[in-house]
Motif scaffolding. Sequence first.
Motif, mmCIF file in Angstrom:
data_model
loop_
_atom_site.group_PDB
_atom_site.id
_atom_site.type_symbol
_atom_site.label_atom_id
_atom_site.label_comp_id
_atom_site.label_asym_id
_atom_site.label_seq_id
_atom_site.Cartn_x
_atom_site.Cartn_y
_atom_site.Cartn_z
ATOM 1 N N GLY A 1 0.817 -1.210 0.000
ATOM 2 C CA GLY A 1 0.000 0.000 0.000
ATOM 3 C C GLY A 1 0.850 1.259 0.000
ATOM 4 O O GLY A 1 0.571 2.219 -0.727
ATOM 5 N N TRP A 2 1.920 1.248 0.789
ATOM 6 C CA TRP A 2 2.820 2.400 0.799
ATOM 7 C C TRP A 2 3.568 2.518 -0.512
ATOM 8 O O TRP A 2 3.821 3.625 -0.997
ATOM 9 C CB TRP A 2 3.790 2.311 1.979
ATOM 10 C CG TRP A 2 3.152 2.570 3.304
ATOM 11 C CD1 TRP A 2 3.112 1.745 4.391
ATOM 12 C CD2 TRP A 2 2.431 3.752 3.698
ATOM 13 N NE1 TRP A 2 2.417 2.326 5.429
ATOM 14 C CE2 TRP A 2 1.988 3.562 5.029
ATOM 15 C CE3 TRP A 2 2.107 4.948 3.053
ATOM 16 C CZ2 TRP A 2 1.247 4.519 5.728
ATOM 17 C CZ3 TRP A 2 1.367 5.909 3.743
ATOM 18 C CH2 TRP A 2 0.950 5.689 5.053
ATOM 19 N N ASP A 3 3.934 1.393 -1.126
ATOM 20 C CA ASP A 3 4.578 1.449 -2.442
ATOM 21 C C ASP A 3 3.691 2.171 -3.449
ATOM 22 O O ASP A 3 4.161 3.009 -4.235
ATOM 23 C CB ASP A 3 4.843 0.032 -2.960
ATOM 24 C CG ASP A 3 6.079 -0.601 -2.344
ATOM 25 O OD1 ASP A 3 7.120 0.065 -2.315
ATOM 26 O OD2 ASP A 3 5.997 -1.755 -1.906
ATOM 27 N N MET A 4 2.411 1.844 -3.442
ATOM 28 C CA MET A 4 1.488 2.468 -4.387
ATOM 29 C C MET A 4 1.349 3.955 -4.088
ATOM 30 O O MET A 4 1.251 4.781 -5.001
ATOM 31 C CB MET A 4 0.135 1.756 -4.345
ATOM 32 C CG MET A 4 0.226 0.296 -4.776
ATOM 33 S SD MET A 4 -1.341 -0.598 -4.712
ATOM 34 C CE MET A 4 -2.119 0.031 -6.208
ATOM 35 N N SER A 5 1.370 4.306 -2.805
ATOM 36 C CA SER A 5 1.285 5.721 -2.439
ATOM 37 C C SER A 5 2.530 6.481 -2.881
ATOM 38 O O SER A 5 2.440 7.608 -3.388
ATOM 39 C CB SER A 5 1.087 5.860 -0.924
ATOM 40 O OG SER A 5 -0.123 5.250 -0.510
ATOM 41 N N LEU A 6 3.698 5.875 -2.696
ATOM 42 C CA LEU A 6 4.942 6.531 -3.118
ATOM 43 C C LEU A 6 5.006 6.666 -4.635
ATOM 44 O O LEU A 6 5.574 7.634 -5.155
ATOM 45 C CB LEU A 6 6.137 5.749 -2.593
ATOM 46 C CG LEU A 6 6.297 5.711 -1.068
ATOM 47 C CD1 LEU A 6 7.498 4.871 -0.680
ATOM 48 C CD2 LEU A 6 6.398 7.106 -0.474
ATOM 49 N N MET A 7 4.412 5.713 -5.346
ATOM 50 C CA MET A 7 4.301 5.842 -6.799
ATOM 51 C C MET A 7 3.414 7.037 -7.151
ATOM 52 O O MET A 7 3.757 7.864 -8.004
ATOM 53 C CB MET A 7 3.712 4.573 -7.412
ATOM 54 C CG MET A 7 3.474 4.666 -8.916
ATOM 55 S SD MET A 7 2.419 3.323 -9.547
ATOM 56 C CE MET A 7 0.816 3.799 -8.863
ATOM 57 N N GLY A 8 2.254 7.137 -6.493
ATOM 58 C CA GLY A 8 1.352 8.258 -6.744
ATOM 59 C C GLY A 8 2.000 9.590 -6.434
ATOM 60 O O GLY A 8 1.816 10.571 -7.164
ATOM 61 N N LEU A 9 2.784 9.629 -5.359
ATOM 62 C CA LEU A 9 3.494 10.861 -5.014
ATOM 63 C C LEU A 9 4.475 11.239 -6.116
ATOM 64 O O LEU A 9 4.576 12.408 -6.503
ATOM 65 C CB LEU A 9 4.226 10.676 -3.686
ATOM 66 C CG LEU A 9 5.116 11.835 -3.229
ATOM 67 C CD1 LEU A 9 4.306 13.120 -3.050
ATOM 68 C CD2 LEU A 9 5.842 11.470 -1.937
ATOM 69 N N GLY A 10 5.178 10.251 -6.650
ATOM 70 C CA GLY A 10 6.120 10.529 -7.728
ATOM 71 C C GLY A 10 5.437 11.075 -8.966
ATOM 72 O O GLY A 10 5.934 12.014 -9.605
#
Length: 214
Positions: free
Chosen positions: A140-149
Amino acid sequence: MSIDIDPVATAGLVTREVRSGERDGTPTKIAVARRSYTAARGDVWAAVTDPERIPRWFMPISGDLAEGGRYQLEGNAGGTVERCQAPEAFAVTWEFGGGVSWVTVTLHPFDGGTMLQLVHESPVEPEFWEQFGPGAVGVGWDMSLMGLGLHLGSGESMDPAQAEAWSVSAEGKAFVGAAAAGWAEAAVADGDDATDAHAAAERTVAFYTTVPEA
């Protein structure tokens, strides 16, 4: 904002670590995710703390986003802002489903941009850990960090419906699979059995990529 990425390469931008810890006498597991961005630290800080920007890549948020204040993510976790040191770090409690865990985000200048480190510490629930491992929170955090990028690169907002559809697409499944495998390897490095860790990762992938029944 379109999601036009190489899913496996993007998952590979995150460095993952798992640690075993203890808080107030209770065993914990600590998931650590690190990713660098080309944006300046001030811009990344604004993206992760400004209530007007957070929904553009994460989810709607309300409350008092200052030290000692309470926050609530729409349909998700809430908690207390325990520490806020702009533009370096903040720490919050992560209260969801009757449980409490702890999240700390730290920003460091790095190679002309910014290194973001996210630490999520949770009490150990042995059956849940055996079933899903660190990927339960880590993916879930990986997907959030992708969205942030994506947000930092374009300044645009993520369409939640588009993001949900992408997560169950072939590209989304490839991203989740690579991220879950990375968390399994981090768990093995912390001492978990490799076969069990990768089996848990497969269950995590199924959880994140299975379309809910109507």
